[in-house]
Design a protein around this motif. Structure first.
Motif, PDB file in Angstrom:
ATOM      1  N   ALA A 111       0.847  -1.194   0.000  1.00  0.00           N
ATOM      2  CA  ALA A 111       0.000   0.000   0.000  1.00  0.00           C
ATOM      3  C   ALA A 111       0.882   1.244   0.000  1.00  0.00           C
ATOM      4  O   ALA A 111       2.087   1.186   0.259  1.00  0.00           O
ATOM      5  CB  ALA A 111      -0.901  -0.010   1.239  1.00  0.00           C
ATOM      6  N   THR A 112       0.268   2.383  -0.296  1.00  0.00           N
ATOM      7  CA  THR A 112       0.982   3.650  -0.276  1.00  0.00           C
ATOM      8  C   THR A 112       1.584   3.902   1.108  1.00  0.00           C
ATOM      9  O   THR A 112       0.928   3.681   2.126  1.00  0.00           O
ATOM     10  CB  THR A 112       0.041   4.807  -0.648  1.00  0.00           C
ATOM     11  OG1 THR A 112      -0.467   4.578  -1.971  1.00  0.00           O
ATOM     12  CG2 THR A 112       0.760   6.140  -0.609  1.00  0.00           C
ATOM     13  N   GLY A 113       2.849   4.344   1.111  1.00  0.00           N
ATOM     14  CA  GLY A 113       3.525   4.605   2.374  1.00  0.00           C
ATOM     15  C   GLY A 113       4.233   3.408   2.964  1.00  0.00           C
ATOM     16  O   GLY A 113       4.894   3.518   3.994  1.00  0.00           O
ATOM     17  N   MET A 114       4.114   2.227   2.306  1.00  0.00           N
ATOM     18  CA  MET A 114       4.757   1.008   2.790  1.00  0.00           C
ATOM     19  C   MET A 114       5.890   0.625   1.833  1.00  0.00           C
ATOM     20  O   MET A 114       5.801   0.851   0.629  1.00  0.00           O
ATOM     21  CB  MET A 114       3.749  -0.138   2.877  1.00  0.00           C
ATOM     22  CG  MET A 114       2.546   0.164   3.762  1.00  0.00           C
ATOM     23  SD  MET A 114       2.998   0.348   5.506  1.00  0.00           S
ATOM     24  CE  MET A 114       3.469  -1.344   5.882  1.00  0.00           C
ATOM     25  N   PHE A 115       6.912   0.026   2.366  1.00  0.00           N
ATOM     26  CA  PHE A 115       8.002  -0.482   1.535  1.00  0.00           C
ATOM     27  C   PHE A 115       8.699  -1.616   2.278  1.00  0.00           C
ATOM     28  O   PHE A 115       8.511  -1.787   3.484  1.00  0.00           O
ATOM     29  CB  PHE A 115       8.999   0.629   1.194  1.00  0.00           C
ATOM     30  CG  PHE A 115       9.777   1.152   2.382  1.00  0.00           C
ATOM     31  CD1 PHE A 115      11.011   0.610   2.725  1.00  0.00           C
ATOM     32  CD2 PHE A 115       9.274   2.184   3.161  1.00  0.00           C
ATOM     33  CE1 PHE A 115      11.722   1.084   3.819  1.00  0.00           C
ATOM     34  CE2 PHE A 115       9.977   2.664   4.256  1.00  0.00           C
ATOM     35  CZ  PHE A 115      11.206   2.110   4.586  1.00  0.00           C
ATOM     36  N   ARG A 116       9.490  -2.390   1.568  1.00  0.00           N
ATOM     37  CA  ARG A 116      10.319  -3.423   2.184  1.00  0.00           C
ATOM     38  C   ARG A 116      11.643  -3.494   1.427  1.00  0.00           C
ATOM     39  O   ARG A 116      11.746  -3.052   0.283  1.00  0.00           O
ATOM     40  CB  ARG A 116       9.616  -4.783   2.199  1.00  0.00           C
ATOM     41  CG  ARG A 116       9.233  -5.342   0.854  1.00  0.00           C
ATOM     42  CD  ARG A 116       8.635  -6.750   0.962  1.00  0.00           C
ATOM     43  NE  ARG A 116       8.024  -7.165  -0.302  1.00  0.00           N
ATOM     44  CZ  ARG A 116       6.715  -7.246  -0.502  1.00  0.00           C
ATOM     45  NH1 ARG A 116       5.863  -6.967   0.476  1.00  0.00           N
ATOM     46  NH2 ARG A 116       6.246  -7.613  -1.692  1.00  0.00           N
ATOM     47  N   ILE A 117      12.631  -4.106   2.079  1.00  0.00           N
ATOM     48  CA  ILE A 117      13.985  -4.129   1.536  1.00  0.00           C
ATOM     49  C   ILE A 117      14.487  -5.560   1.435  1.00  0.00           C
ATOM     50  O   ILE A 117      14.330  -6.347   2.372  1.00  0.00           O
ATOM     51  CB  ILE A 117      14.941  -3.292   2.415  1.00  0.00           C
ATOM     52  CG1 ILE A 117      14.566  -1.809   2.313  1.00  0.00           C
ATOM     53  CG2 ILE A 117      16.409  -3.496   2.004  1.00  0.00           C
ATOM     54  CD1 ILE A 117      15.400  -0.905   3.181  1.00  0.00           C
ATOM     55  N   ARG A 118      15.064  -5.901   0.288  1.00  0.00           N
ATOM     56  CA  ARG A 118      15.789  -7.155   0.100  1.00  0.00           C
ATOM     57  C   ARG A 118      17.273  -6.827  -0.038  1.00  0.00           C
ATOM     58  O   ARG A 118      17.635  -5.792  -0.600  1.00  0.00           O
ATOM     59  CB  ARG A 118      15.323  -7.899  -1.158  1.00  0.00           C
ATOM     60  CG  ARG A 118      13.842  -8.203  -1.217  1.00  0.00           C
ATOM     61  CD  ARG A 118      13.554  -9.258  -2.295  1.00  0.00           C
ATOM     62  NE  ARG A 118      14.303  -9.049  -3.521  1.00  0.00           N
ATOM     63  CZ  ARG A 118      13.854  -8.364  -4.569  1.00  0.00           C
ATOM     64  NH1 ARG A 118      12.653  -7.782  -4.513  1.00  0.00           N
ATOM     65  NH2 ARG A 118      14.573  -8.233  -5.660  1.00  0.00           N
ATOM     66  N   SER A 119      18.111  -7.707   0.461  1.00  0.00           N
ATOM     67  CA  SER A 119      19.548  -7.440   0.370  1.00  0.00           C
ATOM     68  C   SER A 119      20.308  -8.734   0.155  1.00  0.00           C
ATOM     69  O   SER A 119      19.821  -9.827   0.461  1.00  0.00           O
ATOM     70  CB  SER A 119      20.056  -6.741   1.636  1.00  0.00           C
ATOM     71  OG  SER A 119      19.924  -7.584   2.765  1.00  0.00           O
TER      72      SER A 119
END
Length: 288
Positions: A111-119
């Motif tokens: 959703a808007t305002g959400m994010f996640r990170i892969r590394s």
């Protein structure tokens, strides 16, 4: 001033403040920056005393709305975020296996305002043509003669004197000429039986073995070196390894210098297992 504060200060003047407008009520760049720092801290792996490895390749997943707003500024923001991760790594004395890169991907499930990170830890080393394929042709461009100037490094031995001709009258009698002694105190060509084998040398970078088949192996970020290290903190011609007994590494006037076994040096002798740091890249020297 902390890493995040420096990041925000640089961001203020970037693209005339366009980031502040684009992210006014959505994902904030400083939130991504803080999450990247946490990702490094959470995935830090202690590999030996004084050496902690962290990821260097990051993907930020954003929902459709945030991704569309970010597209215009993706390139400069990616560069700023990569710089921030490197600054955080220097502050925490982390080691990276390759250049730091931050990129963005669309994730429709967010959703808007959400994010996640892969590394992930992704090495960036390229062995240039000629290495690992036998000894080089001396006429090839860039070939250097064996080094004789480093402390303890043996100079090339002079060529042995020519062998005397066989005694006359022996060739036609069906008998082999007796072996002639070597002149000048030098043994015949080839190692005698029971002599120790010639040592072999290689370096390990992120678990990948790169043979050192030349007497001199140059390393750096440029295209005119033998072992290319794709790391922005490495100079174009950063250092060189001269293999022998002992082997020696020398700084070629790099910007960030070299570290051998946790010591900043201009030149150092190498042993099996020596750990070399060029910028953010870790190299292990091996010989048998």
């Amino acid at each position: 001033m902390g890493v995040l504060q420096r990041f925000e200060r640089r961001l203020e003047g970037l693209v005339n403040g366009a980031f502040a407008k684009a992210f006014k009520s959505e994902v904030q760049p400083v939130e991504i920056a803080s999450a990247l720092q946490r990702e490094c801290d959470d995935r830090a792996a202690v590999v030996s005393r004084g050496r902690t490895m962290v990821p260097n390749d990051f993907t930020v997943e954003l929902g459709d709305h945030d991704y569309e707003r970010l597209t215009t500024y993706a390139a400069p923001l990616s560069a700023e975020l990569a710089d921030l991760v490197q600054e955080h790594g220097r502050d925490q004395r982390y080691m990276f296996v390759g250049p730091v890169e931050v990129k963005f991907e669309r994730a429709p499930d967010l959703a808007t305002g959400m994010f996640r990170i892969r590394s992930q830890a992704l090495a960036g080393v390229v062995q240039m043509p000629g290495q690992g394929a036998g000894y080089p042709n001396p006429a090839a461009a860039g070939y250097q003669q064996p080094y004789g100037g480093a402390p303890g490094y043996p100079p090339p031995a002079p060529a042995p004197a020519p062998m005397p001709a066989p005694a006359p009258g022996r060739a036609g009698m069906g008998m082999a000429a007796p072996p002639q002694p070597a002149m000048g105190g030098y043994p015949p060509a080839g190692p005698p039986m029971g002599a120790p084998a010639v040592p072999s040398f290689w370096v390990e970078i992120n678990g990948v073995r790169h043979p050192l088949t030349r007497p001199v192996t140059s390393m750096g970020r440029g295209t005119d070196v033998d072992l290319r290290v794709d790391d922005p903190s490495v100079s174009r011609r950063h250092a060189e390894i001269r293999t022998g007994v002992p082997s020696v590494i020398s700084d070629l006037g790099s910007t960030n210098g070299i570290v051998v076994d946790d010591q900043h040096v201009r030149q150092a002798q190498l042993r099996d297992g020596s750990v070399i740091h060029l910028g953010n890249t870790t190299i292990v020297f091996r010989q048998v």
